[in-house]
Design a protein around this motif. Structure first.
Motif, PDB file in Angstrom:
ATOM      1  N   LYS A  81       0.859  -1.207  -0.039  1.00 59.06           N
ATOM      2  CA  LYS A  81       0.203   0.002  -0.052  1.00 59.06           C
ATOM      3  C   LYS A  81       0.727   1.203   0.124  1.00 59.06           C
ATOM      4  O   LYS A  81       0.608   2.167  -0.627  1.00 59.06           O
ATOM      5  CB  LYS A  81      -1.110  -0.117   1.188  1.00 59.06           C
ATOM      6  CG  LYS A  81      -1.773   1.432   1.426  1.00 59.06           C
ATOM      7  CD  LYS A  81      -2.689   1.159   2.582  1.00 59.06           C
ATOM      8  CE  LYS A  81      -3.490   2.462   2.815  1.00 59.06           C
ATOM      9  NZ  LYS A  81      -4.269   2.275   4.148  1.00 59.06           N
ATOM     10  N   HIS A  84       2.573   1.926  -3.520  1.00 59.56           N
ATOM     11  CA  HIS A  84       1.617   2.086  -4.497  1.00 59.56           C
ATOM     12  C   HIS A  84       1.531   3.637  -3.941  1.00 59.56           C
ATOM     13  O   HIS A  84       1.135   4.653  -5.192  1.00 59.56           O
ATOM     14  CB  HIS A  84       0.338   1.446  -4.263  1.00 59.56           C
ATOM     15  CG  HIS A  84      -0.647   2.235  -5.189  1.00 59.56           C
ATOM     16  ND1 HIS A  84      -0.812   1.173  -6.511  1.00 59.56           N
ATOM     17  CD2 HIS A  84      -1.614   2.873  -5.012  1.00 59.56           C
ATOM     18  CE1 HIS A  84      -1.711   1.707  -7.256  1.00 59.56           C
ATOM     19  NE2 HIS A  84      -2.538   2.694  -6.311  1.00 59.56           N
ATOM     20  N   THR A  89       3.761   1.529  -8.894  1.00 61.21           N
ATOM     21  CA  THR A  89       2.664   0.801  -9.031  1.00 61.21           C
ATOM     22  C   THR A  89       3.095  -0.632  -9.771  1.00 61.21           C
ATOM     23  O   THR A  89       2.186  -1.110 -10.036  1.00 61.21           O
ATOM     24  CB  THR A  89       1.676   1.564  -9.977  1.00 61.21           C
ATOM     25  OG1 THR A  89       2.200   1.957 -10.927  1.00 61.21           O
ATOM     26  CG2 THR A  89       1.208   2.838  -8.962  1.00 61.21           C
ATOM     27  N   GLU A 126      -3.419  -7.690  -5.755  1.00 63.80           N
ATOM     28  CA  GLU A 126      -3.868  -8.158  -6.926  1.00 63.80           C
ATOM     29  C   GLU A 126      -2.847  -9.191  -7.460  1.00 63.80           C
ATOM     30  O   GLU A 126      -1.536  -8.760  -7.591  1.00 63.80           O
ATOM     31  CB  GLU A 126      -4.092  -7.002  -8.160  1.00 63.80           C
ATOM     32  CG  GLU A 126      -4.516  -7.535  -9.423  1.00 63.80           C
ATOM     33  CD  GLU A 126      -4.855  -6.344 -10.385  1.00 63.80           C
ATOM     34  OE1 GLU A 126      -5.034  -6.529 -11.656  1.00 63.80           O
ATOM     35  OE2 GLU A 126      -4.704  -5.034  -9.817  1.00 63.80           O
ATOM     36  N   LYS A 135      -4.212  -3.444  -4.585  1.00 61.25           N
ATOM     37  CA  LYS A 135      -5.498  -3.271  -5.341  1.00 61.25           C
ATOM     38  C   LYS A 135      -6.538  -2.266  -4.395  1.00 61.25           C
ATOM     39  O   LYS A 135      -7.051  -2.743  -3.456  1.00 61.25           O
ATOM     40  CB  LYS A 135      -6.103  -4.767  -5.473  1.00 61.25           C
ATOM     41  CG  LYS A 135      -7.539  -4.628  -6.130  1.00 61.25           C
ATOM     42  CD  LYS A 135      -7.865  -5.935  -6.206  1.00 61.25           C
ATOM     43  CE  LYS A 135      -9.363  -6.239  -7.072  1.00 61.25           C
ATOM     44  NZ  LYS A 135      -9.895  -7.474  -6.917  1.00 61.25           N
ATOM     45  N   PRO A 136      -6.238  -0.968  -4.686  1.00 59.02           N
ATOM     46  CA  PRO A 136      -7.067  -0.088  -4.088  1.00 59.02           C
ATOM     47  C   PRO A 136      -8.771  -0.081  -4.547  1.00 59.02           C
ATOM     48  O   PRO A 136      -8.894  -0.897  -5.379  1.00 59.02           O
ATOM     49  CB  PRO A 136      -6.523   1.465  -4.525  1.00 59.02           C
ATOM     50  CG  PRO A 136      -6.077   1.126  -5.667  1.00 59.02           C
ATOM     51  CD  PRO A 136      -5.601  -0.447  -5.818  1.00 59.02           C
ATOM     52  N   TYR A 138     -10.345   2.634  -5.759  1.00 63.81           N
ATOM     53  CA  TYR A 138     -10.225   3.269  -6.864  1.00 63.81           C
ATOM     54  C   TYR A 138      -8.881   3.301  -7.332  1.00 63.81           C
ATOM     55  O   TYR A 138      -8.180   3.962  -6.624  1.00 63.81           O
ATOM     56  CB  TYR A 138     -10.851   4.734  -6.533  1.00 63.81           C
ATOM     57  CG  TYR A 138     -12.395   4.534  -5.929  1.00 63.81           C
ATOM     58  CD1 TYR A 138     -13.334   4.206  -6.593  1.00 63.81           C
ATOM     59  CD2 TYR A 138     -12.635   5.266  -4.531  1.00 63.81           C
ATOM     60  CE1 TYR A 138     -14.518   4.180  -6.058  1.00 63.81           C
ATOM     61  CE2 TYR A 138     -13.678   5.196  -4.084  1.00 63.81           C
ATOM     62  CZ  TYR A 138     -14.782   4.671  -4.785  1.00 63.81           C
ATOM     63  OH  TYR A 138     -16.162   4.796  -4.365  1.00 63.81           O
ATOM     64  N   ASN A 139      -8.516   2.899  -8.371  1.00 65.22           N
ATOM     65  CA  ASN A 139      -7.469   2.839  -9.033  1.00 65.22           C
ATOM     66  C   ASN A 139      -7.103   4.200  -9.777  1.00 65.22           C
ATOM     67  O   ASN A 139      -7.554   4.053 -10.958  1.00 65.22           O
ATOM     68  CB  ASN A 139      -7.022   1.604  -9.819  1.00 65.22           C
ATOM     69  CG  ASN A 139      -5.544   1.472 -10.197  1.00 65.22           C
ATOM     70  OD1 ASN A 139      -4.751   2.283  -9.783  1.00 65.22           O
ATOM     71  ND2 ASN A 139      -5.275   0.304 -11.082  1.00 65.22           N
ATOM     72  N   LYS A 141      -4.792   7.254 -11.479  1.00 64.97           N
ATOM     73  CA  LYS A 141      -3.362   7.549 -11.880  1.00 64.97           C
ATOM     74  C   LYS A 141      -2.991   8.943 -11.762  1.00 64.97           C
ATOM     75  O   LYS A 141      -1.864   9.055 -11.313  1.00 64.97           O
ATOM     76  CB  LYS A 141      -3.519   7.286 -13.251  1.00 64.97           C
ATOM     77  CG  LYS A 141      -3.441   5.611 -13.820  1.00 64.97           C
ATOM     78  CD  LYS A 141      -3.350   5.414 -15.289  1.00 64.97           C
ATOM     79  CE  LYS A 141      -3.469   4.170 -15.573  1.00 64.97           C
ATOM     80  NZ  LYS A 141      -3.475   3.964 -16.955  1.00 64.97           N
ATOM     81  N   GLY A 169      -5.925   5.138  -3.323  1.00 64.32           N
ATOM     82  CA  GLY A 169      -5.599   4.689  -4.703  1.00 64.32           C
ATOM     83  C   GLY A 169      -4.953   5.512  -5.536  1.00 64.32           C
ATOM     84  O   GLY A 169      -4.466   5.202  -6.747  1.00 64.32           O
TER      85      GLY A 169
END
Length: 287
Positions: A81, A84, A89, A126, A135-136, A138-139, A141, A169
């Motif tokens: 986490k 990320h 990522t 993931e 794996k959040p 809401y992914n 960017k 995320g």
């Protein structure tokens, strides 16, 4: 008395006094037997305590091993986490994760458990071709992806998005949120959690004072939220979904029925109705 007998008696006394006699006491023999038995009891108690300590050590070892396994899993998830959120990522193999988290001392059994069960079934991890990533919910960017998400929620009437989910995320979320400025609105819930809303500037217009008075004159205190939502649906208007914490209604206890039920008794001799007389109030006086 015969003098010969007296002589024999005196000789017997002399022989008895000249010969020492030692008595065997029962108490000493008993104490000896107790002394012999004591080491046996000590042995039995020591063996029993040994077995109990071995069993307790076994339970401690099992608990410690299971606690260590889940501790390793929590450390891996938190690390994935954090990386990320920092913008890293790309996916990693299990050996790379163990190397970066400094968990190189785990056994092959624990490593197999991580590969086949723990990481595969974790909702925040993931798996992709034998590699692992965070794996959040809401992914996101960048800040544009966040703005599109908030706009979508606003258009569909889904309300806002929790700041915790955005921070989870979106890499470098604080910087992205600051860059968006007044395009988003912060609302703080009663439980101190912050929610982000899309600030639709097309909806910023001046409402005539007469309409404001009409709006405020409609009483809705006696109408609950379900009835309001039902009315809006009938008018073809979709209501915003509630994002606040749900209130748990207290369970109502069933009231006990007051008073005791009257017991019903079967009546007999119905075929003699009118023939038998009732003497419960005494014998009737003949006129």
């Amino acid at each position: 008395m015969d003098p010969a007998l007296l002589r024999d008696r005196e000789l017997f006394k002399k022989r008895a006094l000249s010969t020492p006699a030692v008595e065997k006491r029962q108490a000493t023999s008993d104490s000896g037997s107790h002394k012999k038995k004591k080491p046996k009891l000590d042995k039995e108690s020591s063996s029993g305590s040994k077995h109990s300590t071995e069993s307790s050590n076994g339970n401690i070892n099992i608990k410690a091993s299971s606690g260590y396994k889940f501790g390793c899993l929590a450390k891996i998830v938190n690390y994935m986490k954090t990386r990320h959120q920092n913008g890293d990522t790309h996916f990693l193999t299990l050996d790379e994760i163990l190397d970066e988290t400094k968990l190189l001392d785990i056994s092959m059994k624990q490593k197999q458990w991580l590969m086949t069960e723990a990481l595969v079934n974790n909702p925040k991890i993931e798996v992709r071709d034998g590699t692992y990533g965070f794996k959040p919910k809401y992914n996101l960017k960048d800040k544009k992806a966040l703005l599109r998400l908030l706009d979508k929620h606003d258009q569909l009437g889904l309300g806002g998005v929790l700041l915790d989910d955005v921070e989870e995320g979106l890499p470098n979320s604080a910087k992205a949120i600051k860059a968006l400025g007044d395009q988003i609105i912060f609302i703080t819930r009663p439980d101190k959690k912050k929610i982000l809303f899309y600030n639709d500037k097309h909806c910023q217009f001046t409402v005539d004072e007469e309409f404001q008075k009409l709006w405020r004159s409609v009483p809705v205190d006696s109408i609950d939220e379900e009835k309001i939502e039902e009315y809006l649906k009938k008018q073809g208007i979709s209501s915003m979904q509630e994002t606040g914490p749900k209130k748990v209604l207290p369970v109502q206890k069933r009231k006990k029925q007051g008073g005791q039920r009257k017991r019903q008794f079967k009546t007999h001799n119905n075929h003699l109705a009118g023939v038998l007389e009732d003497y419960s109030d005494g014998v009737p006086v003949k006129k």
